[in-house]
Design a protein around this motif. Structure first.
Motif, short mmCIF file in Angstrom:
data_model
loop_
_atom_site.label_atom_id
_atom_site.label_comp_id
_atom_site.label_asym_id
_atom_site.label_seq_id
_atom_site.Cartn_x
_atom_site.Cartn_y
_atom_site.Cartn_z
N LEU A 34 36.98 45.67 33.26
CA LEU A 34 37.56 44.37 32.97
C LEU A 34 38.06 43.69 34.25
O LEU A 34 37.87 42.48 34.44
N ALA A 55 36.76 40.13 35.89
CA ALA A 55 37.71 39.05 36.18
C ALA A 55 37.58 38.58 37.63
O ALA A 55 37.59 37.37 37.92
N TYR A 115 36.40 34.88 38.96
CA TYR A 115 37.28 34.10 39.86
C TYR A 115 36.51 33.63 41.09
O TYR A 115 36.66 32.50 41.54
N PHE A 152 37.53 30.08 36.60
CA PHE A 152 38.89 29.72 36.16
C PHE A 152 39.30 28.33 36.67
O PHE A 152 40.01 27.60 36.00
#
Length: 294
Positions: free
Chosen positions: A245, A249, A253, A258
């Protein structure tokens, strides 16, 4: 010269006792008379052996299977081997039953048997005859043949004498003791078979048997069960999921996922504010009529 052969068959009572030998005499004579000579008489002595039918069987109540796990190395489990000796003929005879019981392996206790227990102690007595040493090449022999018997283990030989085994009045014998598991590390086997042996004997000069089971084995399977520990797998899966995970992420990014989502949220919020009216429509702000009293 003429010759005749006679076959004589005798029916002997099952209770008859003819001793150890039987003397049979045959004499020939003629109606013509004359003296009886030595050639006309013959006799022979035959050894007497009584037919018997003795069997030994394994009882169903014997322990057939035991198991243990890695954490039970110091534990022990009760194991029983049971035998039954029967006389299937009318003649009662004295019988001996010899038991061979594995008790040690490489000097370590396997089965702490000290005696054999008869069901009719008034008829049978049991004594320890000897204890034989086991084989030194235990591991190699058990790989080829996973039987824990007297060919590899230290064994006790116990003889039980039955004074008179009567017809259809069986005598049972029980071998009972605790099986421990410290010796399993020497075998490198996950499953072994514990084997005891019983063998019938009697006076072969007096009795004979052409059928039946004069020896018998009882076997107990001893199995080492490995209990799987799921905790490391659970912890490893959880940690691996968290790492995966985090990697996802970081990748999102770096590609600016995001930032685009944040700009889109600000743009949507600005469009919503421009669509709203500056004041509230249809609201009556005039002062109340002073002439109306309620």
């Amino acid at each position: 010269m003429f010759q005749a052969t006679f076959v004589a068959t005798f029916d002997v009572s099952p209770d008859a006792d003819l001793g150890g030998t039987l003397r049979i005499m045959a004499k020939a004579n003629s109606e013509n008379g004359g003296d009886i000579t030595a050639d006309m008489v013959d006799q022979a002595e035959l050894p007497v052996r009584y037919a018997v039918y003795i069997i030994v069987t394994a009882a169903e109540e014997s322990t057939k299977y035991v198991n243990f796990t890695a954490g039970q190395g110091e534990a022990s489990i009760s194991v029983e081997h049971r035998y039954e000796v029967k006389n299937l003929r009318k003649r009662s005879i004295p019988v001996s039953v010899t038991f061979q019981i594995p008790v040690k392996l490489g000097g370590i206790q396997v089965w702490n048997v000290s005696r054999v227990i008869p069901s009719k102690p008034q008829l049978a007595t049991c004594v320890l005859e000897r204890e034989t040493l086991g084989d030194k090449e235990v591991e190699e022999k058990l790989k080829k043949r996973p039987l824990l018997d007297c060919s590899v283990a230290t064994c006790k030989t116990i003889r039980c004498d039955i004074t008179s085994l009567k017809t259809w009045q069986p005598v049972e014998f029980t071998i009972k003791g605790n099986v421990s598991f410290q010796w399993v590390s020497q075998t490198q086997q996950k499953k072994l078979v514990l084997v005891s042996l019983a063998q019938i004997s009697y006076d072969n000069q007096k009795y004979t048997q052409k059928e039946g089971f004069v020896n018998q084995q009882v076997q107990t399977v001893v199995e080492h069960i490995e209990v799987y520990n799921y905790l490391p797998a659970i912890l490893g899966g959880t940690f691996g999921g968290l790492v995966l995970l985090a990697v996802i992420a970081v990748a999102l990014y770096k590609v600016g996922f995001f930032k685009r989502q944040y700009k889109q949220m600000l743009s949507d919020a600005a469009d919503g504010n421009e669509a709203s009216p500056p004041g509230q429509e249809g609201t009556d702000s005039s002062p109340p009529d002073k002439g109306n009293v309620y």
